[in-house]
Every structure is written in C-alpha cells, then in structure tokens.
Motif scaffolding. Structure first.
Motif, PDB file in Angstrom:
ATOM      1  N   CYS A  32       9.878  -1.991  20.785  1.00 60.98           N
ATOM      2  CA  CYS A  32       8.479  -1.916  20.353  1.00 60.98           C
ATOM      3  C   CYS A  32       8.405  -1.748  18.840  1.00 60.98           C
ATOM      4  CB  CYS A  32       7.769  -0.759  21.063  1.00 60.98           C
ATOM      5  SG  CYS A  32       6.008  -0.638  20.642  1.00 60.98           S
ATOM      6  N   ALA A  33       8.072  -2.817  18.153  1.00 57.68           N
ATOM      7  CA  ALA A  33       7.973  -2.778  16.692  1.00 57.68           C
ATOM      8  C   ALA A  33       6.812  -1.902  16.239  1.00 57.68           C
ATOM      9  CB  ALA A  33       7.822  -4.191  16.142  1.00 57.68           C
ATOM     10  N   ASP A  34       5.703  -1.880  17.001  1.00 59.82           N
ATOM     11  CA  ASP A  34       4.535  -1.075  16.621  1.00 59.82           C
ATOM     12  C   ASP A  34       4.880   0.407  16.571  1.00 59.82           C
ATOM     13  OD1 ASP A  34       3.019  -3.354  16.435  1.00 59.82           O
ATOM     14  OD2 ASP A  34       2.172  -3.174  18.458  1.00 59.82           O
ATOM     15  N   CYS A  35       5.623   0.874  17.582  1.00 62.42           N
ATOM     16  CA  CYS A  35       5.987   2.291  17.609  1.00 62.42           C
ATOM     17  C   CYS A  35       7.008   2.609  16.527  1.00 62.42           C
ATOM     18  CB  CYS A  35       6.524   2.685  18.991  1.00 62.42           C
ATOM     19  SG  CYS A  35       5.217   2.823  20.251  1.00 62.42           S
ATOM     20  N   ARG A  36       7.879   1.652  16.205  1.00 61.66           N
ATOM     21  CA  ARG A  36       8.815   1.881  15.112  1.00 61.66           C
ATOM     22  C   ARG A  36       8.076   2.000  13.786  1.00 61.66           C
ATOM     23  NH1 ARG A  36      11.918  -2.079  17.856  1.00 61.66           N
ATOM     24  NH2 ARG A  36      11.478  -3.656  16.254  1.00 61.66           N
ATOM     25  N   SER A  37       7.041   1.194  13.630  1.00 62.16           N
ATOM     26  CA  SER A  37       6.233   1.286  12.398  1.00 62.16           C
ATOM     27  C   SER A  37       5.490   2.613  12.341  1.00 62.16           C
ATOM     28  CB  SER A  37       5.238   0.125  12.344  1.00 62.16           C
ATOM     29  OG  SER A  37       5.915  -1.112  12.287  1.00 62.16           O
ATOM     30  N   ALA A  38       4.950   3.034  13.502  1.00 59.04           N
ATOM     31  CA  ALA A  38       4.257   4.323  13.552  1.00 59.04           C
ATOM     32  C   ALA A  38       5.217   5.460  13.255  1.00 59.04           C
ATOM     33  CB  ALA A  38       3.618   4.516  14.925  1.00 59.04           C
ATOM     34  N   LEU A  39       6.440   5.347  13.736  1.00 58.53           N
ATOM     35  CA  LEU A  39       7.446   6.376  13.457  1.00 58.53           C
ATOM     36  C   LEU A  39       7.767   6.414  11.973  1.00 58.53           C
ATOM     37  CD1 LEU A  39       9.493   8.460  14.551  1.00 58.53           C
ATOM     38  CD2 LEU A  39      11.113   6.573  14.831  1.00 58.53           C
ATOM     39  N   GLY A  40       7.747   5.236  11.320  1.00 63.49           N
ATOM     40  CA  GLY A  40       8.029   5.191   9.894  1.00 63.49           C
ATOM     41  C   GLY A  40       7.020   5.961   9.075  1.00 63.49           C
ATOM     42  N   ALA A  41       5.797   6.104   9.609  1.00 57.79           N
ATOM     43  CA  ALA A  41       4.758   6.838   8.887  1.00 57.79           C
ATOM     44  C   ALA A  41       5.045   8.341   8.853  1.00 57.79           C
ATOM     45  CB  ALA A  41       3.396   6.593   9.543  1.00 57.79           C
ATOM     46  N   VAL A  42       5.745   8.837   9.860  1.00 52.26           N
ATOM     47  CA  VAL A  42       6.036  10.277   9.908  1.00 52.26           C
ATOM     48  C   VAL A  42       7.480  10.582   9.525  1.00 52.26           C
ATOM     49  CG1 VAL A  42       4.270  10.704  11.636  1.00 52.26           C
ATOM     50  CG2 VAL A  42       6.585  10.138  12.372  1.00 52.26           C
ATOM     51  N   ALA A  43       8.332   9.560   9.584  1.00 44.85           N
ATOM     52  CA  ALA A  43       9.749   9.778   9.252  1.00 44.85           C
ATOM     53  C   ALA A  43      10.313   8.515   8.611  1.00 44.85           C
ATOM     54  CB  ALA A  43      10.537  10.153  10.499  1.00 44.85           C
ATOM     55  N   PRO A  44      10.063   8.309   7.314  1.00 45.94           N
ATOM     56  CA  PRO A  44      10.532   7.078   6.639  1.00 45.94           C
ATOM     57  C   PRO A  44      12.026   6.847   6.784  1.00 45.94           C
ATOM     58  CG  PRO A  44       9.012   8.321   5.242  1.00 45.94           C
ATOM     59  CD  PRO A  44       9.332   9.204   6.406  1.00 45.94           C
ATOM     60  N   ARG A  45      12.827   7.906   6.758  1.00 40.36           N
ATOM     61  CA  ARG A  45      14.274   7.720   6.862  1.00 40.36           C
ATOM     62  C   ARG A  45      14.669   7.179   8.243  1.00 40.36           C
ATOM     63  NH1 ARG A  45      16.928  13.085   3.908  1.00 40.36           N
ATOM     64  NH2 ARG A  45      16.055  12.675   1.824  1.00 40.36           N
ATOM     65  N   VAL A  46      13.961   7.652   9.261  1.00 35.07           N
ATOM     66  CA  VAL A  46      14.234   7.141  10.604  1.00 35.07           C
ATOM     67  C   VAL A  46      13.860   5.675  10.691  1.00 35.07           C
ATOM     68  CG1 VAL A  46      13.673   7.377  13.055  1.00 35.07           C
ATOM     69  CG2 VAL A  46      13.925   9.415  11.634  1.00 35.07           C
ATOM     70  N   GLU A  47      12.750   5.309  10.047  1.00 38.95           N
ATOM     71  CA  GLU A  47      12.332   3.901  10.039  1.00 38.95           C
ATOM     72  C   GLU A  47      13.387   3.033   9.368  1.00 38.95           C
ATOM     73  OE1 GLU A  47      10.111   0.335  10.315  1.00 38.95           O
ATOM     74  OE2 GLU A  47      10.217   2.199  11.459  1.00 38.95           O
ATOM     75  N   ASP A  48      13.972   3.538   8.273  1.00 39.89           N
ATOM     76  CA  ASP A  48      15.034   2.788   7.609  1.00 39.89           C
ATOM     77  C   ASP A  48      16.210   2.563   8.553  1.00 39.89           C
ATOM     78  OD1 ASP A  48      13.505   2.751   5.345  1.00 39.89           O
ATOM     79  OD2 ASP A  48      14.523   4.458   4.392  1.00 39.89           O
ATOM     80  N   LEU A  49      16.508   3.562   9.364  1.00 42.08           N
ATOM     81  CA  LEU A  49      17.610   3.437  10.318  1.00 42.08           C
ATOM     82  C   LEU A  49      17.308   2.347  11.343  1.00 42.08           C
ATOM     83  CD1 LEU A  49      20.277   4.403  11.540  1.00 42.08           C
ATOM     84  CD2 LEU A  49      18.990   6.161  12.769  1.00 42.08           C
ATOM     85  N   TRP A  50      16.078   2.323  11.849  1.00 38.86           N
ATOM     86  CA  TRP A  50      15.714   1.297  12.829  1.00 38.86           C
ATOM     87  C   TRP A  50      15.747  -0.101  12.207  1.00 38.86           C
ATOM     88  CZ3 TRP A  50      15.620   1.634  17.865  1.00 38.86           C
ATOM     89  CH2 TRP A  50      15.464   2.894  18.461  1.00 38.86           C
ATOM     90  N   VAL A  51      15.359  -0.197  10.940  1.00 36.67           N
ATOM     91  CA  VAL A  51      15.428  -1.498  10.258  1.00 36.67           C
ATOM     92  C   VAL A  51      16.890  -1.951  10.163  1.00 36.67           C
ATOM     93  CG1 VAL A  51      15.067  -2.683   8.068  1.00 36.67           C
ATOM     94  CG2 VAL A  51      13.293  -1.189   8.980  1.00 36.67           C
ATOM     95  N   ALA A  52      17.778  -1.034   9.855  1.00 31.15           N
ATOM     96  CA  ALA A  52      19.189  -1.384   9.751  1.00 31.15           C
ATOM     97  C   ALA A  52      19.761  -1.802  11.106  1.00 31.15           C
ATOM     98  CB  ALA A  52      19.979  -0.190   9.196  1.00 31.15           C
ATOM     99  N   MET A  53      19.178  -1.259  12.178  1.00 30.06           N
ATOM    100  CA  MET A  53      19.667  -1.573  13.525  1.00 30.06           C
ATOM    101  C   MET A  53      19.054  -2.855  14.085  1.00 30.06           C
ATOM    102  SD  MET A  53      19.594   2.227  15.242  1.00 30.06           S
ATOM    103  CE  MET A  53      19.925   1.542  16.873  1.00 30.06           C
TER     104      MET A  53
END
Length: 255
Positions: A32-53
C-alpha cells in the motif's frame, strides 16, 4: 482496500506496537503506497527505508509460480505429521501384503489417516506463527478449510493407490475419512483441533481397530451399507463447523 489508521501508524513509528500488530502493519505497508506515504508524514526515516526497499517489494509482488501458490495452502507445521501418516500407511501396506489373517490395516487406518495433518493445519500449539496468521484478514474458517483441503489433497492421492494395492476399496473408507475430517474441525471449535484429533483417533483405535484385530473381522462400520451413516455424519459435522467458524481464530495456546 482499507488502510492502517493514523494512530496505528503513529504507534508503529514510535515502536510501541506489539509483535503481532507490527507484522500485520508491515504486511499491509508492503502493498500500500498510500499508507507508506502517510507513514512518511510521521516518520520520514521510516519512509526512506520503505523507498529503499521498493525494488525488493516489486519482486515480492510478482505472481508466484504454481508450486508456490499450491504450497501457500499448506502449513509448514503439518509437514512432519503428513510424513508420519505416509510412514504409517506404508507400514500398513507391508503388513497387508504379508498375507496375514487379520483385516486390512489400510482399511482400518484410512478413515483416520488425515486427522493428524488436519490437527497440525490449524493448531496454535503446533504452529509457531499461529498468532500472526490468525490476525490476517483470511484467518478463521476460510484458512482452516484451505489447509484441510491441502492435507486431503496430499493424503488421499496416496491412500487411493495403496488401498487398491491391498484390495481396500475406497467405497469402504473414503466417506469415513471425510466424516472424521469434518468431525475433527467441528469438535475443534469446542476443545481445540489438536485435542479433537487425539480424542477421535483414540476412540477409533480402542473401539474399532483393536477389537477388529482381536476378532480378525472387518468392523460393520466399514461395510458399504454404512455409507449413508458416514455421509450424514460428515454433513452434520460440516454444518457445525461452519456455524461456529469464528471460534477458529480464538483457540487458546494449548489447543
């Protein structure tokens, strides 16, 4: 598609979710890309990890091979129990082929042959990943039936030629086999699948197999005339299992 609530994403980002919640959230985030984007709003570092994955996730979402899809119906916990069933069936065939005066062991054991695999297919005490699996959207009766079909799909093709080899007609044991499988699931909603399987096997061995070997006669329960009785038992047990379907997700750890 439903999405992970914002407060759950916040708790995930703060690393205060339980292991089961974490597994469920991460399984959803993987697709779910939408939830990953929403997660990036509260945890940018976690979003970076998902982008790398992302490249690895794209590979994981590819359509699996037919063999992998077939294996997804089974539980790894049931593999040793199915292998044990094959070993017992092979021993029964060898005994029958020795030409003893006893009734066919294949005929006597075939009705309960899948029960051990069914017990392992949905038993919190046998599957280390049971809690995680039980939290998935398809948990419950749907997954129980899938895994039960997987057990039957492996065991029955083996029993059929073995029964033919020793002259144990499927007309005598197939319906009892299905009745025992359905009854294991139905009783499993009351006492747990593992306990139900152990109880049914014990009763069958003590009251049917044992006396049949002592008297050297085939039990009346396995005569073709009893087919209607076994069909009725399978039907009643199936209805009870469906009626109590929600209980499969609430079995306690010792079941």
């Amino acid at each position: 598609m439903s999405h992970v609530p914002f407060d759950h994403l916040q708790r995930y980002a703060d690393n205060v979710t339980t292991d089961v919640e974490t597994a469920v959230i991460e399984a959803h985030l993987a697709g779910c890309a939408d939830c990953r984007s929403a997660l990036g709003a509260v945890a940018p570092r976690v979003e970076d990890l998902w982008v790398a994955m992302a490249p690895a996730l794209a590979i994981a979402r590819r359509r699996p091979s037919p063999l992998v899809r077939a294996a997804a119906w089974a539980s790894p916990a049931m593999v040793p129990w199915v292998l044990m069933t094959f070993a017992v069936a092979a021993l029964a065939v060898v005994t029958d082929l020795l030409g003893t005066e006893l009734p066919s062991l294949v005929l006597l054991l075939a009705p309960i042959a899948p029960v051990a695999g069914v017990a392992a297919a949905w038993s919190s005490g046998m599957d280390p990943a049971h809690e995680i699996v039980a939290c998935t959207p398809r948990a419950g009766l749907y997954l129980v039936l899938r895994r039960t079909v997987a057990v039957l799909g492996v065991v029955l093709p083996v029993l059929l030629p073995l029964g033919w080899l020793v002259g144990a007609s499927p007309a005598r044991w197939l319906l009892p086999c299905l009745a025992f499988t359905a009854t294991t699931l139905a009783l499993g909603t009351l006492v747990g699948v593992r306990r139900a399987a152990l109880g049914l096997v014990s009763v069958w061995v003590l009251l049917v197999v044992g006396p049949s070997l002592v008297t050297a006669t085939v039990p009346a329960l396995l005569s073709p005339a009893m087919a209607v009785l076994w069909l009725a038992a399978a039907a009643v047990a199936s209805v009870l299992a469906v009626a109590r379907a929600s209980l499969f997700t609430r079995l306690t750890g010792d079941r």
